[in-house]
Enzyme design. Structure first.
Site, short mmCIF file in Angstrom:
data_model
loop_
_atom_site.label_atom_id
_atom_site.label_comp_id
_atom_site.label_asym_id
_atom_site.label_seq_id
_atom_site.Cartn_x
_atom_site.Cartn_y
_atom_site.Cartn_z
N GLY A 11 0.84 -1.20 0.00
CA GLY A 11 0.00 0.00 0.00
C GLY A 11 0.87 1.25 0.00
N ARG A 21 13.65 9.69 -3.28
CA ARG A 21 14.59 10.79 -3.58
C ARG A 21 15.84 10.68 -2.71
NH1 ARG A 21 15.23 15.56 -0.69
NH2 ARG A 21 15.98 17.38 -1.85
N ARG A 72 0.81 -5.11 -5.18
CA ARG A 72 0.95 -6.26 -4.29
C ARG A 72 1.07 -7.46 -5.22
NH1 ARG A 72 -0.83 -3.85 0.64
NH2 ARG A 72 -2.66 -2.55 0.42
N ASP A 103 5.16 -4.71 6.09
CA ASP A 103 5.66 -6.03 6.49
C ASP A 103 5.59 -7.07 5.37
OD1 ASP A 103 2.92 -6.08 6.71
OD2 ASP A 103 2.90 -7.42 8.44
N THR A 125 4.28 2.66 5.91
CA THR A 125 2.87 2.28 5.91
C THR A 125 2.12 3.23 6.83
OG1 THR A 125 1.25 0.68 6.76
CG2 THR A 125 3.46 0.43 7.60
N ASP A 127 -0.19 2.43 8.61
CA ASP A 127 -0.66 1.66 9.77
C ASP A 127 0.28 1.75 10.97
OD1 ASP A 127 -2.58 0.86 7.93
OD2 ASP A 127 -1.63 -1.07 7.52
N ASP A 129 2.42 -0.28 11.89
CA ASP A 129 2.35 -1.57 12.60
C ASP A 129 3.62 -2.41 12.45
OD1 ASP A 129 2.04 -2.03 9.91
OD2 ASP A 129 0.39 -3.45 10.10
N ARG A 171 -5.47 -1.83 9.30
CA ARG A 171 -5.42 -3.28 9.19
C ARG A 171 -5.72 -3.92 10.54
NH1 ARG A 171 -3.73 -5.82 4.54
NH2 ARG A 171 -2.72 -4.11 3.47
N HIS A 215 -23.57 15.11 22.03
CA HIS A 215 -23.00 14.42 20.86
C HIS A 215 -21.75 13.65 21.29
CE1 HIS A 215 -20.32 17.90 20.93
NE2 HIS A 215 -19.46 17.15 20.28
O1 F6P Z 1 -1.69 -1.18 4.87
C1 F6P Z 1 -2.21 0.03 4.44
C2 F6P Z 1 -3.69 -0.07 4.21
O2 F6P Z 1 -4.16 1.21 3.82
C3 F6P Z 1 -4.52 -0.60 5.38
O3 F6P Z 1 -4.73 0.37 6.38
C4 F6P Z 1 -5.78 -1.05 4.70
O4 F6P Z 1 -6.45 -2.04 5.43
C5 F6P Z 1 -5.24 -1.62 3.39
O5 F6P Z 1 -3.98 -0.99 3.17
C6 F6P Z 1 -6.12 -1.38 2.21
O6 F6P Z 1 -5.54 -2.00 1.12
P1 F6P Z 1 -6.02 -1.79 -0.39
O7 F6P Z 1 -5.55 -0.44 -0.82
O8 F6P Z 1 -5.33 -2.88 -1.13
O9 F6P Z 1 -7.50 -1.87 -0.38
#
Ligand code: F6P
Length: 319
Positions: A11, A21, A72, A103, A125, A127, A129, A171, A215
């Site tokens: 991603g 760069r 991917r 990862d 990423t 994420d 993570d 994710r 709210h």
């Molecule tokens: O890993 C980055 C991410 O944006 C996640 O947060 C999300 O679940 C996933 O990729 C979405 O992947 P795709 O762009 O393949 O739908």
């Protein structure tokens, strides 16, 4: 080392271009030729390589996405694919590779390392993570993008006295959700690292209303469940009507924040130095404010811990 390659994979994340760069210019600075592989491992298998020069990586530091494009690759996951990739690297006289990605991309890189090819990773990423590095490229920008959206949602939520559920990416991890919850002052946050206690959430909503709160915002990490599911459960369990916003891929785009552009520049340069100095199977990591090279395998062997202090903070500050 005479010739190296750089690719972006998985991603996309803001500041990937800043990393490309940095890798390219750091290589050129040392009189090393550098080529960019387009569309990640998929492009490597197809021999889709382009020369990178001082000027071809000019004017990209502020651009979102990745000029090298990304993919991917299913083919690269198979042993024949990995061998084919190695042949392409040989064919193009590449001595080392910098992989910018998450990862999944690092697992692919590891396969090349196991077969004797020099690879250094740059963790990227939204994420955040990846264990071994305090921050990944793109996380800070995504956090700010989500924060802007949440602030806007709060405006309308407060005008209409509504309960909102905002689903954010990440994710299986809750880093993005948790930090945005703290930064936006959201009342509740649900992350995959903590099990959901729906009756307790309903109780909290009930007492908040009793206290005069008109709210509320729930930040929901996508790894917990989908926003529409949570909305259904809140209606069934507590009779709560809610509106949902799924932020989606807007979280992945945009010009990088200053923090990300600096981080990507530092990581790209550190990765190149590592490669030149004979390091392989490592990633450029950000640890306690500095750059370190740590094993790539941390990305899948260790689980990055969520800061539970922040979870408690959301609860404490949303009284
Ligand atoms: O890993 C980055 C991410 O944006 C996640 O947060 C999300 O679940 C996933 O990729 C979405 O992947 P795709 O762009 O393949 O739908």
């Amino acid at each position: 080392m005479k010739r190296i390659a750089v690719l972006t994979s998985g991603g996309d994340a803001p500041a990937m271009n800043a990393a490309v760069r940095s890798v390219a210019r750091s290589a050129i600075f040392r009189d090393i030729e550098v080529v960019g592989v387009r569309r990640g491992y998929e492009g490597l298998l197809e021999g889709d390589l382009i020369p990178l020069t001082k000027s071809s990586v000019g004017g990209i530091i502020h651009r979102g996405g990745t000029i090298l494009r990304t993919a991917r690759s299913e083919r690269f996951r198979r042993p024949e694919g990995i061998n084919e990739a190695l042949q392409q690297l040989k064919r193009f006289d590449i001595d080392g590779l910098v992989v910018i990605g998450g990862d999944g991309s690092f697992r692919g890189a590891w396969e090349l390392v196991q077969r004797g090819f020099a690879v250094v990773g740059v963790p990227a990423t939204i994420d955040n993570d990846i264990a071994g590095t305090d921050m990944t490229i793109g996380f800070d920008t995504a956090l700010n993008t989500v924060l802007e959206a949440v602030k806007k949602i709060r405006d309308t939520a407060s005008s209409h006295d509504r309960l909102f559920i905002i689903e954010v990416m990440g994710r299986e991890a809750g880093f993005l959700a948790l930090e945005v919850a703290v930064a936006s002052g959201a009342e509740y946050v649900l992350v995959p690292e903590r099990s959901v206690d729906l009756p307790r959430l309903c109780d909290k909503l009930h007492y908040a209303r009793k206290r005069g709160k008109t709210h509320s915002l729930i930040v929901l990490a996508e790894g917990v469940m989908a926003a529409h599911e949570l909305a259904g459960q809140l209606l069934d369990t507590g009779g709560y009507d809610s509106r949902i916003t799924v932020l989606g891929h807007i979280q992945r785009g945009g010009s990088p924040s200053a923090f990300d552009a600096v981080l990507a520049s530092r990581m790209g340069a550190a990765a190149l130095t590592g490669l030149v100095e004979g390091q392989t199977g490592v990633m450029a990591a950000y640890r306690r404010g500095g750059m370190e090279l740590v094993p790539l395998s941390l990305a899948w062997e260790q689980k990055k811990e969520l800061n539970t202090e922040l979870l408690d903070l959301v609860e404490k500050l949303s009284i």
